[in-house]
Design an enzyme around this catalytic site. Structure first.
Site, PDB file in Angstrom:
ATOM      1  N   ARG A 164      -5.046  19.671   0.014  1.00 38.42           N
ATOM      2  CA  ARG A 164      -5.835  19.765  -1.225  1.00 38.42           C
ATOM      3  C   ARG A 164      -7.034  20.690  -1.048  1.00 38.42           C
ATOM      4  O   ARG A 164      -7.636  20.735   0.025  1.00 38.42           O
ATOM      5  CB  ARG A 164      -6.341  18.379  -1.638  1.00 38.42           C
ATOM      6  CG  ARG A 164      -5.220  17.358  -1.729  1.00 38.42           C
ATOM      7  CD  ARG A 164      -5.729  15.982  -2.039  1.00 38.42           C
ATOM      8  NE  ARG A 164      -4.769  14.984  -1.617  1.00 38.42           N
ATOM      9  CZ  ARG A 164      -5.068  13.759  -1.230  1.00 38.42           C
ATOM     10  NH1 ARG A 164      -6.335  13.349  -1.211  1.00 38.42           N
ATOM     11  NH2 ARG A 164      -4.139  12.921  -0.855  1.00 38.42           N
TER      12      ARG A 164
ATOM     13  N   GLU B 185      -8.165  -1.807   5.853  1.00 39.11           N
ATOM     14  CA  GLU B 185      -7.989  -1.869   4.394  1.00 39.11           C
ATOM     15  C   GLU B 185      -7.232  -3.120   3.951  1.00 39.11           C
ATOM     16  O   GLU B 185      -7.605  -3.752   2.960  1.00 39.11           O
ATOM     17  CB  GLU B 185      -7.270  -0.601   3.911  1.00 39.11           C
ATOM     18  CG  GLU B 185      -8.163   0.627   4.013  1.00 39.11           C
ATOM     19  CD  GLU B 185      -7.400   1.924   3.979  1.00 39.11           C
ATOM     20  OE1 GLU B 185      -6.495   2.113   4.827  1.00 39.11           O
ATOM     21  OE2 GLU B 185      -7.702   2.777   3.131  1.00 39.11           O
TER      22      GLU B 185
ATOM     23  N   ARG C 154      -2.640  -2.079  -3.437  1.00 42.48           N
ATOM     24  CA  ARG C 154      -3.699  -1.073  -3.403  1.00 42.48           C
ATOM     25  C   ARG C 154      -3.434  -0.037  -4.506  1.00 42.48           C
ATOM     26  O   ARG C 154      -2.303   0.404  -4.698  1.00 42.48           O
ATOM     27  CB  ARG C 154      -3.701  -0.355  -2.059  1.00 42.48           C
ATOM     28  CG  ARG C 154      -4.732   0.758  -2.054  1.00 42.48           C
ATOM     29  CD  ARG C 154      -4.521   1.710  -0.902  1.00 42.48           C
ATOM     30  NE  ARG C 154      -5.400   2.861  -1.067  1.00 42.48           N
ATOM     31  CZ  ARG C 154      -5.105   4.076  -0.639  1.00 42.48           C
ATOM     32  NH1 ARG C 154      -3.941   4.322  -0.045  1.00 42.48           N
ATOM     33  NH2 ARG C 154      -5.947   5.057  -0.809  1.00 42.48           N
TER      34      ARG C 154
ATOM     35  N   ASN D  89       0.865  -1.178   0.000  1.00 42.94           N
ATOM     36  CA  ASN D  89       0.000   0.000   0.000  1.00 42.94           C
ATOM     37  C   ASN D  89       0.903   1.230   0.000  1.00 42.94           C
ATOM     38  O   ASN D  89       1.473   1.583   1.025  1.00 42.94           O
ATOM     39  CB  ASN D  89      -0.868  -0.061   1.265  1.00 42.94           C
ATOM     40  CG  ASN D  89      -1.874   1.067   1.326  1.00 42.94           C
ATOM     41  OD1 ASN D  89      -1.771   2.049   0.602  1.00 42.94           O
ATOM     42  ND2 ASN D  89      -2.839   0.919   2.213  1.00 42.94           N
TER      43      ASN D  89
ATOM     44  N   HIS E 103     -10.653   6.231  -1.479  1.00 45.37           N
ATOM     45  CA  HIS E 103     -10.827   5.612  -0.154  1.00 45.37           C
ATOM     46  C   HIS E 103     -11.815   4.447  -0.172  1.00 45.37           C
ATOM     47  O   HIS E 103     -12.366   4.060   0.864  1.00 45.37           O
ATOM     48  CB  HIS E 103     -11.332   6.641   0.894  1.00 45.37           C
ATOM     49  CG  HIS E 103     -10.335   7.721   1.198  1.00 45.37           C
ATOM     50  ND1 HIS E 103     -10.691   9.042   1.366  1.00 45.37           N
ATOM     51  CD2 HIS E 103      -8.997   7.673   1.357  1.00 45.37           C
ATOM     52  CE1 HIS E 103      -9.615   9.760   1.631  1.00 45.37           C
ATOM     53  NE2 HIS E 103      -8.574   8.946   1.622  1.00 45.37           N
TER      54      HIS E 103
END
Ligand code: ADP
Length: 398
Positions: free
Chosen positions: A235, A384, A91, A10, A179
């Site tokens: 962001r 995850e 991922r 990941n 996500h």
């Protein structure tokens, strides 16, 4: 019992996280986890822990490039100290319009996903680099791509479609969300009683929120790229397109080359804006909370913009879901920052959301709503890697 060690990779823009799971016979046992963090710096960190949390590797190497960083991981995994994986799950934030399904990785698939680097500009370059390296270094085992966008594939056209001329829509410009593996893991953890009308707020360095109906994504805040939606660490989130045009024209006054100007605009919107841009201090919520305690007005404004925007999205998703049964907070801020949770929920009483201040004083898994709240509010850490392992096992058995 057959042994089935699966490696999960990941990667973030400056880190590579990994874990090894034993996935035989329906069990999911995490054997090891580790990370290389601080890529691009002279003083990075590299650690590996066993299942009991004991550190087996704990180093502070220089990490000038991602090649140096991934070589550390690959050398450790090849050292014989860890079980050899039978498959690797990678991922991936976005594979672009043509790669929508989780599947086995081939060199051609990597080339195809790389064409759409602009759809996840901070994440795709390192992810495709690691995929190529993993195919080279582990040639005898299958590698699979597990996409964040996969969970969002159920969004209706009205949520996916962008109000732009069709020629751009036909190039694949639409809402993909991000996500998704985290959202999938929240739904997984809520089983078998997944509420019909669910909103999950994944609040980390990148922040997004999703409306989930009957366990499927109905809408999500991030758009074509992870830069859209809610304001996050560095962001902008959703913003009047005129603002970007204004900044682009300003940049163009000193940067006549249009590609360079676009790159500079991307840096402004993805790396210099958000909590960092407003506070002029940090993208890290802990720093901002400390600064607020000393009366820093810009930090206060940044955090207020964050919590206010999230409350707005929750309100609009309640309208889309036509009600709400449960709100879940996850991600580094969602799990750990009780002040953000309280500030987001403060104005949502009209939606039936009432927090219990004592219960909210928690880190990690908990119910934090008051008894009289019409909506259950929970904190659930994401899982995850477990979801990636589940997909890999499913794909291996095909
Ligand atoms: P990423 O998106 O990189 O995976 P994380 O989910 O780890 O990020 O979240 C990082 C964010 O979580 C940072 O803003 C960090 O400040 C915040 N965070 C972590 N721990 C705490 C804490 N104890 N209190 C407040 N914020 C925290």
């Amino acid at each position: 019992m057959s042994s089935l060690p699966i490696l999960v990779l990941n990667s973030g823009s400056s880190s590579i996280k990994f874990s090894v799971y034993e996935a035989a016979d329906g069990q999911r046992l995490k054997l090891h986890e580790g990370a290389v963090d601080g890529i691009g710096t002279d003083l990075g960190t590299f650690w590996i822990k066993d299942a009991a949390g004991k550190k087996l590797v704990d180093q502070t190497p220089a990490l000038p490039t991602r090649a140096v960083a991934f070589a550390l991981v690959a050398d450790a995994l090849h050292s014989g100290d860890f079980p050899a994986p039978v498959a690797i799950g990678h991922r991936m934030v976005s594979g672009g319009p043509t790669v929508q399904d989780n599947q086995r990785i081939t060199p051609e698939l990597i080339d195809e996903m790389e064409k759409y680097t602009a759809f996840a500009p901070l994440h795709t370059p390192i992810a495709v680099y690691i995929m190529r390296e993993a195919l080279r270094l582990f040639p005898s085992i299958p590698n699979f791509v597990i996409l964040d966008t996969y969970f969002h594939r159920t969004m209706p056209e009205v949520a996916r479609h962008m109000p732009i001329p069709s020629e751009y829509a036909e190039m694949g410009v639409r809402r993909y969300g991000a996500h998704g593996i985290s959202y999938e893991s929240i739904v997984y953890q809520l089983q078998p009683d997944v509420p019909q009308k669910l909103i999950v707020a994944h609040l980390g360095n990148g922040a997004s929120i999703s409306a989930i109906r009957n366990s499927e994504c109905l809408d999500t805040s991030m758009g074509l790229t992870p830069t859209g939606g809610i304001i996050s660490g560095t962001r902008t989130g959703d913003i009047d397109p005129g603002v970007l045009l204004f900044i682009l024209r300003k940049i163009a006054e000193t940067t006549p080359n249009s590609t360079e100007a676009a790159d500079k605009l991307e840096t402004v919107a993805s790396k210099k804006a958000g909590l960092l841009g407003v506070s002029e201090l940090s993208n890290d919520m802990r720093d901002l909370r400390d600064a607020i305690k000393t009366g820093n007005a810009k930090a206060r404004l940044a955090v207020d913009k964050f919590t206010w925007t999230i409350a707005k999205w929750i309100g609009s998703f309640v309208a889309e879901l036509n009600g709400l049964d449960m709100l879940v907070f996850t991600g580094g801020i969602g799990e750990n920052d009780m002040d953000s949770r309280a500030e987001i929920c403060a104005g949502l009483g009209a939606l039936g959301i009432v927090l219990d201040a004592t219960r909210n004083n928690v880190r990690g898994k908990a119910v934090i709503s008051a008894e009289n709240s019409q909506v259950k509010v929970r904190v659930i850490p994401p899982a995850e890697d477990l979801i990636i392992v589940n997909h890999v096992v499913r794909l291996l058995s095909k």
